[in-house]
Scaffold this active site. Structure first.
Site, PDB file in Angstrom:
ATOM      1  N   LYS A  32       0.020   1.984   5.864  1.00  0.00           N
ATOM      2  CA  LYS A  32      -0.840   2.401   4.737  1.00  0.00           C
ATOM      3  C   LYS A  32      -1.730   3.554   5.157  1.00  0.00           C
ATOM      4  O   LYS A  32      -1.884   4.533   4.449  1.00  0.00           O
ATOM      5  CB  LYS A  32      -1.740   1.261   4.302  1.00  0.00           C
ATOM      6  CG  LYS A  32      -1.408   0.261   3.245  1.00  0.00           C
ATOM      7  CD  LYS A  32      -0.641   0.575   2.050  1.00  0.00           C
ATOM      8  CE  LYS A  32       0.713   1.104   2.223  1.00  0.00           C
ATOM      9  NZ  LYS A  32       1.841   0.313   1.842  1.00  0.00           N
ATOM     10  N   HIS A  81       0.907  -3.543  27.250  1.00  0.00           N
ATOM     11  CA  HIS A  81       2.152  -2.995  27.801  1.00  0.00           C
ATOM     12  C   HIS A  81       2.323  -1.512  27.482  1.00  0.00           C
ATOM     13  O   HIS A  81       3.425  -0.992  27.574  1.00  0.00           O
ATOM     14  CB  HIS A  81       3.350  -3.799  27.273  1.00  0.00           C
ATOM     15  CG  HIS A  81       3.321  -5.230  27.685  1.00  0.00           C
ATOM     16  ND1 HIS A  81       3.550  -5.644  28.982  1.00  0.00           N
ATOM     17  CD2 HIS A  81       3.016  -6.355  26.984  1.00  0.00           C
ATOM     18  CE1 HIS A  81       3.424  -6.962  29.059  1.00  0.00           C
ATOM     19  NE2 HIS A  81       3.093  -7.421  27.848  1.00  0.00           N
ATOM     20  N   ARG A 109       7.726   9.973  -8.377  1.00  0.00           N
ATOM     21  CA  ARG A 109       9.033   9.987  -7.726  1.00  0.00           C
ATOM     22  C   ARG A 109       9.264  11.238  -6.876  1.00  0.00           C
ATOM     23  O   ARG A 109      10.185  11.298  -6.077  1.00  0.00           O
ATOM     24  CB  ARG A 109      10.133   9.919  -8.786  1.00  0.00           C
ATOM     25  CG  ARG A 109      10.096   8.678  -9.619  1.00  0.00           C
ATOM     26  CD  ARG A 109      11.178   8.725 -10.655  1.00  0.00           C
ATOM     27  NE  ARG A 109      12.492   8.612 -10.062  1.00  0.00           N
ATOM     28  CZ  ARG A 109      13.135   7.476  -9.896  1.00  0.00           C
ATOM     29  NH1 ARG A 109      12.596   6.346 -10.277  1.00  0.00           N
ATOM     30  NH2 ARG A 109      14.338   7.446  -9.345  1.00  0.00           N
ATOM     31  N   TRP A 140      11.712  16.239  -5.431  1.00  0.00           N
ATOM     32  CA  TRP A 140      11.401  15.921  -4.033  1.00  0.00           C
ATOM     33  C   TRP A 140      12.507  16.602  -3.243  1.00  0.00           C
ATOM     34  O   TRP A 140      13.666  16.183  -3.293  1.00  0.00           O
ATOM     35  CB  TRP A 140      11.428  14.409  -3.833  1.00  0.00           C
ATOM     36  CG  TRP A 140      11.008  13.977  -2.468  1.00  0.00           C
ATOM     37  CD1 TRP A 140       9.739  13.753  -2.022  1.00  0.00           C
ATOM     38  CD2 TRP A 140      11.869  13.702  -1.354  1.00  0.00           C
ATOM     39  NE1 TRP A 140       9.760  13.367  -0.712  1.00  0.00           N
ATOM     40  CE2 TRP A 140      11.045  13.325  -0.268  1.00  0.00           C
ATOM     41  CE3 TRP A 140      13.254  13.741  -1.153  1.00  0.00           C
ATOM     42  CZ2 TRP A 140      11.552  12.987   0.983  1.00  0.00           C
ATOM     43  CZ3 TRP A 140      13.761  13.416   0.095  1.00  0.00           C
ATOM     44  CH2 TRP A 140      12.913  13.039   1.145  1.00  0.00           C
ATOM     45  N   LYS A 142       7.983   7.877  -4.365  1.00  0.00           N
ATOM     46  CA  LYS A 142       7.882   6.437  -4.589  1.00  0.00           C
ATOM     47  C   LYS A 142       9.213   5.723  -4.361  1.00  0.00           C
ATOM     48  O   LYS A 142       9.259   4.666  -3.769  1.00  0.00           O
ATOM     49  CB  LYS A 142       7.389   6.181  -6.016  1.00  0.00           C
ATOM     50  CG  LYS A 142       7.160   4.718  -6.346  1.00  0.00           C
ATOM     51  CD  LYS A 142       5.989   4.165  -5.593  1.00  0.00           C
ATOM     52  CE  LYS A 142       5.799   2.684  -5.803  1.00  0.00           C
ATOM     53  NZ  LYS A 142       4.884   2.127  -4.800  1.00  0.00           N
ATOM     54  N   CYS A 147      12.875  12.482  -6.956  1.00  0.00           N
ATOM     55  CA  CYS A 147      13.152  13.312  -8.122  1.00  0.00           C
ATOM     56  C   CYS A 147      13.122  12.463  -9.398  1.00  0.00           C
ATOM     57  O   CYS A 147      13.617  11.348  -9.425  1.00  0.00           O
ATOM     58  CB  CYS A 147      14.483  14.028  -8.063  1.00  0.00           C
ATOM     59  SG  CYS A 147      14.678  15.097  -6.658  1.00  0.00           S
ATOM     60  N   ASN A 182      19.340  14.366  -9.702  1.00  0.00           N
ATOM     61  CA  ASN A 182      18.654  13.577  -8.678  1.00  0.00           C
ATOM     62  C   ASN A 182      19.736  13.019  -7.771  1.00  0.00           C
ATOM     63  O   ASN A 182      20.710  12.451  -8.253  1.00  0.00           O
ATOM     64  CB  ASN A 182      17.877  12.443  -9.362  1.00  0.00           C
ATOM     65  CG  ASN A 182      17.277  11.471  -8.363  1.00  0.00           C
ATOM     66  OD1 ASN A 182      17.094  11.807  -7.199  1.00  0.00           O
ATOM     67  ND2 ASN A 182      16.971  10.264  -8.825  1.00  0.00           N
ATOM     68  N   GLY A 183      19.587  13.210  -6.469  1.00  0.00           N
ATOM     69  CA  GLY A 183      20.595  12.713  -5.532  1.00  0.00           C
ATOM     70  C   GLY A 183      21.051  13.824  -4.607  1.00  0.00           C
ATOM     71  O   GLY A 183      20.397  14.866  -4.504  1.00  0.00           O
ATOM     72  N   GLU A 228       1.829  -3.149   8.476  1.00  0.00           N
ATOM     73  CA  GLU A 228       1.599  -2.671   7.109  1.00  0.00           C
ATOM     74  C   GLU A 228       0.284  -1.895   7.023  1.00  0.00           C
ATOM     75  O   GLU A 228       0.202  -0.860   6.362  1.00  0.00           O
ATOM     76  CB  GLU A 228       1.635  -3.873   6.145  1.00  0.00           C
ATOM     77  CG  GLU A 228       1.332  -3.580   4.698  1.00  0.00           C
ATOM     78  CD  GLU A 228       2.255  -2.561   4.040  1.00  0.00           C
ATOM     79  OE1 GLU A 228       3.258  -2.163   4.640  1.00  0.00           O
ATOM     80  OE2 GLU A 228       1.932  -2.126   2.920  1.00  0.00           O
ATOM     81  N   GLU A 232       0.371   6.889   5.875  1.00  0.00           N
ATOM     82  CA  GLU A 232       1.043   7.565   4.764  1.00  0.00           C
ATOM     83  C   GLU A 232       0.077   8.217   3.772  1.00  0.00           C
ATOM     84  O   GLU A 232       0.439   9.195   3.132  1.00  0.00           O
ATOM     85  CB  GLU A 232       2.050   6.658   4.052  1.00  0.00           C
ATOM     86  CG  GLU A 232       1.484   5.531   3.235  1.00  0.00           C
ATOM     87  CD  GLU A 232       2.570   4.692   2.570  1.00  0.00           C
ATOM     88  OE1 GLU A 232       3.664   5.191   2.301  1.00  0.00           O
ATOM     89  OE2 GLU A 232       2.289   3.517   2.304  1.00  0.00           O
TER      90      GLU A 232
HETATM   91  O1  M6R Z   1      11.183   0.460  -3.370  1.00  0.00           O
HETATM   92  P1  M6R Z   1      11.323  -0.098  -2.002  1.00  0.00           P
HETATM   93  O2  M6R Z   1      10.490  -1.284  -1.768  1.00  0.00           O
HETATM   94  O3  M6R Z   1      12.762  -0.354  -1.623  1.00  0.00           O
HETATM   95  O4  M6R Z   1      10.796   1.053  -1.050  1.00  0.00           O
HETATM   96  C1  M6R Z   1      10.837   0.939   0.341  1.00  0.00           C
HETATM   97  C2  M6R Z   1       9.943   1.964   0.992  1.00  0.00           C
HETATM   98  O5  M6R Z   1      10.370   3.248   0.689  1.00  0.00           O
HETATM   99  C3  M6R Z   1       8.473   1.800   0.568  1.00  0.00           C
HETATM  100  O6  M6R Z   1       8.001   0.527   0.820  1.00  0.00           O
HETATM  101  C4  M6R Z   1       7.595   2.828   1.314  1.00  0.00           C
HETATM  102  O7  M6R Z   1       7.550   2.523   2.665  1.00  0.00           O
HETATM  103  C5  M6R Z   1       6.186   2.883   0.698  1.00  0.00           C
HETATM  104  N1  M6R Z   1       5.733   4.230   0.643  1.00  0.00           N
HETATM  105  C6  M6R Z   1       5.193   2.130   1.487  1.00  0.00           C
HETATM  106  O8  M6R Z   1       3.914   2.217   0.967  1.00  0.00           O
END
Ligand code: M6R
Length: 613
Positions: free
Chosen positions: A490, A509, A27, A74, A608, A2, A100-101, A486, A493
């Site tokens: 990527k 395994h 956000r 969000w 984000k 948000c 927000n929250g 990672e 997501e």
């Molecule tokens: O802002 P942060 O690094 O604490 O965020 C952590 C995760 O939410 C963030 O890395 C998330 O996994 C991303 N979407 C990855 O691309």
């Protein structure tokens, strides 16, 4: 999670708030809304979907007024639709609130309010807070500020809120607890936002609200701050370093692509002033006062989430290899709900791009309560995490707008490398010739990343072949195992392809059962200590007709002979490979997502900065 924007001053509020929402859209982006006080009414416009939908919808309505609040959502409580979108009005229509929250005790409060005659339109916790504030003001005949203050004493959970009143277009109230809020101070005008990105084009002077603080912003008396327990505070004005250009796409189709291509510079910025080849040293200014404690730490505990957690695992390899300190890497969300053992001499390293991740913040608070020294690795200057830690290093990657983290990851790994080198040198755990070699190599990483970026066309070609896959496997060994994790994150997501990252030897395994001729398997097979083993793992995949896309060291012939495709990267020291092997993974995910028609900068269901649990 948000985004909040508010404006009060002499200009029209709507266009400023709308533009701010666009900047904050990363956000959260399932619905948005704006309320403007036009001197007679609170005009409320809300729309499901992106901010652009709201903009279109607003064309037919009166949006005039010099005080306004906006929100991009969000969803947590209630589906993303027009009704649940913020702002929310009080029952008497006199106040509008954005939030927000999460108000954790909203269900009990709602029940009590309903029993006293309140009626609700939405399913949100935010509307409950709005009605609670209204009730206090009406019953006790107190000011808006006092109503907000008393209400906040009754709620549990996290909030950043801004509220305006129909009867007073000279004032707005903002408050925060565990969700960020920044006040921008202009000439006869004020801005409030979840972060500084909507503010920077108007003013560089900002005040970051602290937890439990309420700001009363008045065009007559300026900015006043008090706590929810009614203690006056003096606002601490800081100057923003953020540049406006850093928030634009700069000719790239997407922020993510721009951010991938920025990495030679962002890694360089991260090392600037810290890596010194001439006198063969590493200096991290932000941890100087705690250097002895860190160097002598008995154990390092790294806490983080998502991509930052993957950087943490790279850090584990680096710190154990170069500094010989035992390291544990924890998901922040798990750490906080265990009963973690923290001993004297332990140092907790928390990693976060945004510096606002709720789980990471809570893990820090717990570790602090138990007496640990906290070192932060953050990208956003002035963020909550950076202010909560004892010491730390900024990653200096610049604003990362694409929801998928790219340049923040490589900058986090760069800081962890510098930290491992610094500790290793101080402790004498790295022979000086190895220290010098790694330092020299690290200094050349930006150039090597630049070289990898030149393979973009080839990577685009490979992406086209695998864009329709339903599953993918990512394999790596040793320090490249987190690179595989990672890579998989990527891809899933932003392209919504199911992907898993595994240590290459673990494949046999279980995941090996998934392999057939349809399955792309991305393997980091660079010339390092585990090269021969990885080659065997590739043979195992090929024996089952899987398609292998291997990231290899330039000049490799062995893997080239068996893999379906190879992407070459320049040679570097084993411990630095993640910094370059990550780049092709990012580009593959990006191109596949674009080819599948996905919104790469704002993937579905994500946000984000995850400021809720
Ligand atoms: O802002 P942060 O690094 O604490 O965020 C952590 C995760 O939410 C963030 O890395 C998330 O996994 C991303 N979407 C990855 O691309």
């Amino acid at each position: 999670m948000c985004g909040i924007v508010a404006y009060i001053g002499e200009q029209e509020a709507f266009p400023i708030v709308l533009k701010g929402l666009k900047r904050l859209e990363y956000r959260g982006y399932d619905s948005s809304g704006i309320a403007v006080n036009n001197n007679l009414n609170l005009n409320l416009l809300k729309k499901q979907g992106k901010v652009a939908e709201l903009e279109k919808y607003a064309e037919e309505f009166d949006t005039s007024g010099t005080v306004g609040i906006g929100h991009t959502r969000w969803a947590t409580h209630g589906a993303p639709n027009d009704v649940n979108a913020h702002p929310h009005l009080s029952g008497n229509g006199k106040f509008a609130l954005v939030h927000n929250g999460i108000i954790e005790n909203y269900a009990i409060l709602k029940k009590e309010l309903i029993s006293r005659g309140h009626e609700f339109k939405s399913e949100t916790d935010t509307e409950v807070l709005m009605h609670l504030i209204e009730e206090i003001i009406e019953k006790q005949n107190v000011s808006l500020l006092e109503g907000v203050r008393q209400a906040l004493n009754e709620v549990h959970g996290a909030y950043a809120i801004v509220i305006i009143s129909k009867e007073n277009n000279q004032e707005l109230i903002a408050a925060r607890k565990s969700s960020p809020l920044v006040v921008g101070i202009g000439k006869d005008e004020f801005f409030v936002a979840s972060d500084a990105t909507p503010i920077v084009e108007y003013t560089k002077n900002v005040v970051y609200l602290e937890d439990g603080e309420i700001a009363c912003i008045s065009l007559d008396s300026g900015l006043k701050i008090k706590t929810i327990s009614n203690v006056e505070k003096t606002p601490y004005i800081q100057e923003l370093e953020l540049q406006l250009e850093a928030l634009e796409k700069g000719g790239y189709e997407h922020f993510m692509l721009k951010e991938i291509f920025e990495q030679p510079r962002s890694i360089m910025d991260c090392m600037r002033g810290r890596l010194n080849l001439k006198n063969s040293s590493v200096a991290l200014g932000g941890i100087k006062d705690y250097e002895e404690k860190i160097v002598n730490a008995k154990r390092l505990i790294i806490v983080a989430c998502g991509t930052s957690w993957h950087a943490g695992i790279v850090g584990e390899y680096l710190l154990e290899e170069l500094a010989r300190i035992p390291v544990e890497v924890e998901y922040a969300s798990e750490f906080r709900y265990r009963n973690p053992i923290i001993n004297e001499g332990d140092v907790v390293i928390c990693i976060s791009q945004s510096g606002e991740t709720a789980d990471t913040l809570a893990a820090i608070s717990l570790a602090k309560e138990r007496g640990a020294t906290i070192l932060g690795i953050c990208n956003v200057v002035g963020s909550s995490i950076s202010r909560l830690t004892d010491c730390g290093s900024y990653t200096h990657a610049g604003p990362e707008i694409g929801v998928a983290s790219t340049k923040a990851f490589t900058a986090q790994v760069t800081v962890l490398t510098l930290l491992a080198l610094m500790i290793g040198k101080k402790k004498g755990t790295i022979p000086s010739n190895r220290f010098n070699r790694i330092l020299f190599e690290l200094n050349s990483i930006p150039e090597k990343v630049e070289e990898v970026l030149k393979s973009d066309k080839q990577i685009n070609f490979i992406s086209d072949i695998y864009k329709d896959a339903s599953n993918a496997l990512y394999l790596g060994r040793g320090i490249n195992f987190p690179v595989a994790l990672e890579g998989a994150l990527k891809l899933k997501e932003i392209s919504y392809i199911h992907a898993e990252g595994y240590p290459a030897a673990e494949m046999k395994h279980g995941p090996i059962a998934l392999i057939d001729e349809e399955m792309p398997i991305f393997v980091i097979a660079t010339k390092d200590a585990s090269y021969e083993k990885v080659v065997s793992n590739i043979q195992e995949v090929k024996a089952r007709k899987g398609k292998v896309i291997a990231i290899v060291t330039k000049g490799d012939t062995e893997v080239k002979a068996i893999a379906d495709h190879v992407i070459e990267i320049p040679h570097t020291d084993d411990v630095l490979v993640p910094l370059i092997a990550t780049i092709p993974m990012q580009l593959l995910s990006y191109h596949i997502a674009v080819m599948r028609g996905c919104n790469v900068d704002q993937p579905r269901n994500l946000a984000k900065s995850v400021t809720v649990e």
